[in-house]
Design a protein around this motif. Structure first.
Motif, short mmCIF file in Angstrom:
data_model
loop_
_atom_site.label_atom_id
_atom_site.label_comp_id
_atom_site.label_asym_id
_atom_site.label_seq_id
_atom_site.Cartn_x
_atom_site.Cartn_y
_atom_site.Cartn_z
N ARG A 163 43.57 46.22 41.25
CA ARG A 163 44.54 45.42 40.49
C ARG A 163 44.02 43.99 40.31
N HIS A 164 44.28 43.42 39.14
CA HIS A 164 43.89 42.04 38.89
C HIS A 164 44.68 41.10 39.80
N GLN A 180 39.82 46.42 34.56
CA GLN A 180 40.07 46.61 35.99
C GLN A 180 38.89 47.36 36.61
#
Length: 339
Positions: free
Chosen positions: A33-34, A119
């Motif tokens: 996840r960013h 991602q």
């Protein structure tokens, strides 16, 4: 009732998400996840929010195309379960599906290092996945438990069905690979304990399921390949979560909506591996029990928040059929083991 909402969380927004556990052979695809996202920096199984007009499966198909450029047929998605989890700032309901990739799909992804939203992607085998479980969001943790559940569970005959104890042991030592064994021997406890010990020593690769009282009566140390403790429907309906603390993951027999609801409630408090939902079809073991039929079985399976093993009048060859109705796997006696 799919999720219970505690009063202190009553004002939290619940976000429904479709999750794909993408696998090829012994590998699993995860994304990172960013940092600006909720649970930023965590590893996660690929998925996304379910729109109001979508079913979870159709949302899954859409999200995989948007996030990975991956074309997946709805029939590839095998229901695992639903996870209801509450973070400090939000509640999530994850609809989790296993998607086994074919050769073409895997080839399109195996060298891909970034998803469509940039991602990072990584492939991990199951042991590697367990080793980094602390990097997964808390809501994803039950998935690792569910992945230990084989898709075929053989249920033992009673010991009295065999001429000798050795015959019983030899029969179960010859189980096919990737099959779990639910030992319901219904015999003297000392003999039962010896059979459990002998089978676990000879086939350490075979996960064992034991009835609740059988497990409790085992001396310490208990066998390391005991995967689950099984409750009858009566035991399920009579127990509370506190009664089951300290036990291995729970499997429970469910025959109706009330028992499935009770298991759903327990799964929010303790580790539940799955449910035996039965009888799907008439059986020789319980000829007077009314069979659910596949349509009613499917309704119960879809209502259940944990993986469902279809039981009753089935054979291992019925796996694909049962999965179309919401099962994770199949289980049984006569067509799974020959005494």
């Amino acid at each position: 009732m799919l999720c219970q909402i505690n009063q202190q969380h009553i004002n939290l927004k619940t976000i429904s998400v479709a999750i794909a556990v993408l696998t090829y052979g012994d590998k699993f695809l995860l994304a990172t996840r960013h940092t600006h996202q909720h649970q930023g920096g965590k590893l996660e199984f690929v998925g996304g929010k379910i729109n109001k007009s979508e079913s979870p499966v159709l949302a899954l198909v859409r999200e995989l195309q948007e996030e990975l450029g991956l074309d997946v047929a709805a029939r590839q998605a095998v229901k695992m379960g639903r996870i209801c989890h509450r973070y400090e700032d939000r509640a999530v309901q994850l609809h989790v599906f296993l998607v086994e990739l074919n050769d073409t799909q895997y080839d399109s992804l195996k060298n891909q290092r970034l998803g469509k939203e940039n991602q990072p992607l990584t492939w991990l085998d199951f042991d590697e996945l367990v080793a980094v479980r602390h990097r997964l969001p808390a809501a994803n943790q039950p998935i690792l438990t569910w992945l230990t559940l084989p898709k075929v569970v053989a249920i033992s005959h009673e010991l009295a069905a065999f001429d000798t104890i050795d015959d019983c042991i030899v029969t179960y030592q010859s189980l096919p690979a990737q099959t779990a064994l639910y030992l319901r021997l219904k015999c003297d406890k000392a003999i039962e304990q010896q059979v459990i010990y002998d089978i676990s020593q000879a086939r350490a690769d075979v996960p064992l399921f034991l009835p609740l009282q059988s497990y409790k009566s085992l001396p310490e140390p208990k066998s390391s390949n005991i995967l689950a403790v099984c409750l009858t429907q009566d035991e399920l309906m009579a127990c509370c979560a506190d009664d089951l603390v300290g036990l291995p993951p729970i499997m429970a027999s469910c025959h109706d909506g009330d028992s499935v609801m009770k298991l759903n409630q327990l799964s929010e408090k303790i580790t539940v591996l799955g449910a035996f939902v039965s009888p799907v079809q008439p059986t020789a073991t319980h000829p007077d029990a009314a069979a659910l039929g596949f349509e009613k079985f499917g309704k119960l399976a879809r209502f259940c928040n944990v993986p469902v093993m279809a039981l009753g009048g089935l054979a291992p060859s019925d796996l694909a059929l049962c999965q179309r109705y919401g099962a994770w796997g199949v289980s049984g006696i006569r067509s799974f083991i020959k005494a």
